[in-house]
Design a protein around this motif. Structure first.
Motif, PDB file in Angstrom:
ATOM      1  N   PRO A 233       0.809  -1.225   0.000  1.00 37.87           N
ATOM      2  CA  PRO A 233       0.000   0.000   0.000  1.00 37.87           C
ATOM      3  C   PRO A 233       0.840   1.272   0.000  1.00 37.87           C
ATOM      4  CG  PRO A 233      -0.788  -1.575   1.658  1.00 37.87           C
ATOM      5  CD  PRO A 233       0.533  -2.074   1.171  1.00 37.87           C
TER       6      PRO A 233
ATOM      7  N   PRO B  84      -5.552   1.241   3.930  1.00 34.97           N
ATOM      8  CA  PRO B  84      -6.397   0.604   2.912  1.00 34.97           C
ATOM      9  C   PRO B  84      -7.871   0.642   3.303  1.00 34.97           C
ATOM     10  CG  PRO B  84      -4.433  -0.721   3.291  1.00 34.97           C
ATOM     11  CD  PRO B  84      -4.421   0.358   4.342  1.00 34.97           C
TER      12      PRO B  84
ATOM     13  N   ALA C  24     -13.935   0.971  -5.855  1.00 38.01           N
ATOM     14  CA  ALA C  24     -12.797   0.216  -5.304  1.00 38.01           C
ATOM     15  C   ALA C  24     -11.524   0.492  -6.098  1.00 38.01           C
ATOM     16  CB  ALA C  24     -13.115  -1.278  -5.319  1.00 38.01           C
ATOM     17  N   ARG C  25     -11.656   0.702  -7.389  1.00 32.79           N
ATOM     18  CA  ARG C  25     -10.502   0.993  -8.230  1.00 32.79           C
ATOM     19  C   ARG C  25      -9.949   2.383  -7.944  1.00 32.79           C
ATOM     20  NH1 ARG C  25     -10.590   1.595 -14.891  1.00 32.79           N
ATOM     21  NH2 ARG C  25      -9.415   3.525 -14.951  1.00 32.79           N
TER      22      ARG C  25
ATOM     23  N   LYS D 119      -8.815   3.733  -2.914  1.00 26.32           N
ATOM     24  CA  LYS D 119      -8.209   2.570  -2.268  1.00 26.32           C
ATOM     25  C   LYS D 119      -7.902   2.779  -0.791  1.00 26.32           C
ATOM     26  CE  LYS D 119      -6.015   0.916  -6.526  1.00 26.32           C
ATOM     27  NZ  LYS D 119      -6.890  -0.248  -6.670  1.00 26.32           N
ATOM     28  N   TYR D 120      -7.986   4.037  -0.318  1.00 27.42           N
ATOM     29  CA  TYR D 120      -7.569   4.335   1.049  1.00 27.42           C
ATOM     30  C   TYR D 120      -8.615   5.183   1.772  1.00 27.42           C
ATOM     31  CZ  TYR D 120      -3.199   2.840  -1.069  1.00 27.42           C
ATOM     32  OH  TYR D 120      -2.251   2.110  -1.740  1.00 27.42           O
TER      33      TYR D 120
END
Length: 225
Positions: free
Chosen positions: A20, A26, A126-127, A130-131
């Motif tokens: 990450p 995440p 989700a793409r 991410k965080y």
């Protein structure tokens, strides 16, 4: 275009996945579902439109129900998001695009299909998100199309309050873009692909054209050093 595929190829390296982004948390499955639920509530039963201005144009990863040209007024493309993963590393940070205030941005509006709406929306969020720290980078923008004014979801439309992006002097930005590469490819490749696909849509972004000239010159200078 001076940033040719041959020059882009010089920026590509085999880079391992280092996990990450440093300092970011995440996004959990629960947070992802909550964010998708929020978007669905805000859509209020209307068709869900997504405004694409960068990689989503040439790689949406879903089959839209429709697509059309659109303009977001009061925003412009900017390589202002510093990254240390995907197309960069901690040793050689890079830049990705966001929308910054001012000007206008021509892009594409996609409509998510009704039968796959939740599934495609969840995959898209989700793409892009991410965080946990970047959840504010999902927002609705008013856009203009040939068929009228609409509301569209977009990603990485920056605000001063969020403080996640910072426009840089063009010389500094071009240097970062010319050198950064990660497991997902190089920043120069990302810039090149974006310009090519915008051209295919009949869109010419003068800021990106100036940037690609400087990136090309930076790559050549490093090869000749």
């Amino acid at each position: 275009m001076q940033l040719t595929p041959e020059l882009v190829a010089l920026t590509i390296r085999d880079v391992r996945d280092d996990g990450p982004e440093p300092g970011w948390t995440p996004l959990s499955e629960t947070e992802l579902d909550d964010l998708v639920d929020r978007i669905e509530r805000e859509a209020a039963g209307e068709p869900l439109l997504v405004f694409a201005y960068g990689s989503l144009i040439w790689n949406p990863e879903f089959e839209p129900a429709s697509r059309e040209r659109a303009t977001a007024y009061g925003w412009h493309r900017s390589f202002s998001l510093k990254i240390q993963r995907w197309r960069a590393t901690s040793e050689q940070p890079g830049l990705m695009m966001a929308l910054e205030r001012g000007g206008q941005c021509d892009g594409i509006v996609f409509e998510l299909s009704a039968d796959r709406r939740r599934q495609d929306l969840r995959a898209l969020v989700a793409r892009e998100i991410k965080y946990s720290e970047v959840m504010d980078m999902v927002r609705w923008l008013p856009v203009r199309t040939e068929s009228g004014a609409k509301k569209a979801l977009t990603f990485w439309a920056s605000t001063k309050r969020a403080g996640l992006t910072k426009p840089l002097p063009v010389a500094e930005a071009s240097s970062l873009i010319a050198t950064a590469c990660g497991e997902g490819g190089s920043c120069a490749e990302y810039l090149h692909n974006t310009i090519v696909d915008l051209q295919a849509e009949g869109i010419r972004d003068r800021n990106l054209w100036r940037l690609q000239e400087l990136v090309a010159a930076e790559i050549l200078a490093r090869q000749n050093a």
